[in-house]
Write an enzyme that holds these catalytic residues in place. Sequence first.
Site, PDB file in Angstrom:
ATOM      1  N   LYS A   1      36.218  38.828  51.147  1.00  0.00           N
ATOM      2  CA  LYS A   1      36.022  38.887  52.521  1.00  0.00           C
ATOM      3  C   LYS A   1      35.337  40.664  52.688  1.00  0.00           C
ATOM      4  CE  LYS A   1      40.858  40.316  53.304  1.00  0.00           C
ATOM      5  NZ  LYS A   1      42.286  40.171  54.074  1.00  0.00           N
TER       6      LYS A   1
ATOM      7  N   HIS B   1      28.077  48.173  22.639  1.00  0.00           N
ATOM      8  CA  HIS B   1      27.339  48.104  21.572  1.00  0.00           C
ATOM      9  C   HIS B   1      26.209  47.128  21.598  1.00  0.00           C
ATOM     10  CE1 HIS B   1      31.171  49.992  19.970  1.00  0.00           C
ATOM     11  NE2 HIS B   1      31.930  49.441  20.840  1.00  0.00           N
TER      12      HIS B   1
ATOM     13  N   THR C   1      32.184  42.838  36.986  1.00  0.00           N
ATOM     14  CA  THR C   1      30.758  42.629  36.147  1.00  0.00           C
ATOM     15  C   THR C   1      29.542  42.902  36.626  1.00  0.00           C
ATOM     16  OG1 THR C   1      30.552  40.316  36.293  1.00  0.00           O
ATOM     17  CG2 THR C   1      31.971  41.044  34.616  1.00  0.00           C
TER      18      THR C   1
ATOM     19  N   GLY D   1      46.298  46.833  40.257  1.00  0.00           N
ATOM     20  CA  GLY D   1      46.772  46.990  38.886  1.00  0.00           C
ATOM     21  C   GLY D   1      45.858  46.142  37.784  1.00  0.00           C
TER      22      GLY D   1
ATOM     23  N   ARG E   1      34.564  38.293  42.499  1.00  0.00           N
ATOM     24  CA  ARG E   1      33.636  37.512  43.346  1.00  0.00           C
ATOM     25  C   ARG E   1      34.079  38.003  44.617  1.00  0.00           C
ATOM     26  NH1 ARG E   1      30.659  36.974  39.626  1.00  0.00           N
ATOM     27  NH2 ARG E   1      29.935  35.152  38.689  1.00  0.00           N
TER      28      ARG E   1
END
Length: 282
Positions: free
Chosen positions: A183, A115, A165, A142, A180
């Site tokens: 490995k 939005h 993200t 999950g 992040r």
Amino acid sequence: METFKTEKQKMIDGELYFASDPELVAGRKHAREQMKLINNEADQQIRRQLVEESFGSTGSNAHIEPEISFDYGYNIHVGKNFYANFNSIFLDICPITIGDNCMFGPNVQLYTASHPLNPAKRNSGLEFGKPITIGDNVWLGGGVIIIPGVTLGDNVVVAAGSVVTESVPDNYVVGGNPARFIKSVEDEPASESDDLDSQREKIDLIDRKIIALLEQRMDAVTEIAAIKKSRGQKVFDPSREEKILEKAASYAKNEAYREALKDTYQGIMDVSKKYQKDQIDK
């Protein structure tokens, strides 16, 4: 000359659009009808067919557990051998493209919808989205959430509960909120030792089941020994033993295994006889 676009085409192209457009309202209504059919269908084959009818495209052997939720369905494209566990959410105002051999844990959520940050635009009903693209051999744990515009490369693994993200390159393991790098994935073919270990693990699992059954058998043998002791009966009955061995061998479905299984069962019976004798002689 400016090309006219429908609100649906604007939506798919990632431009600002009005979700209240009648064509889109009808599309969402149809999607809800399909979701109801899919989520209430117990037969896996029929549910797979309903998914194929609802999605833009599906590869072979796609399996999705109920419940599944999506905005339109026609913007979802999955490759072959796709598996999604319970409660998947695909907000597909823009294309969601998933490669081959991908696995999703329960409660995975893919959001292409967004939005405007400006409150005036947002309150006007304008919306927009960005596509999500997922490569081959990707495993989402999950509760993973993928936000609009993210691309995951091949062989990516995302830890449970992560919020992704930013786009992720091939062969990365990521986790956290925001996700992040943890490995790299060792992208090597399975070795012969891996195959051997896999078969040994399978045998170990079978052995556990066999031991559990043998314990039940020994419980019965203990009861038989007690009965024989009370009646003064002998442990050994040659005619009955041969009948038991032939009967046990007949249970084998694979003819090639029959003699080996008969010899194995002979060993079980020998131990059983010794155990009974020890119990009776007490």
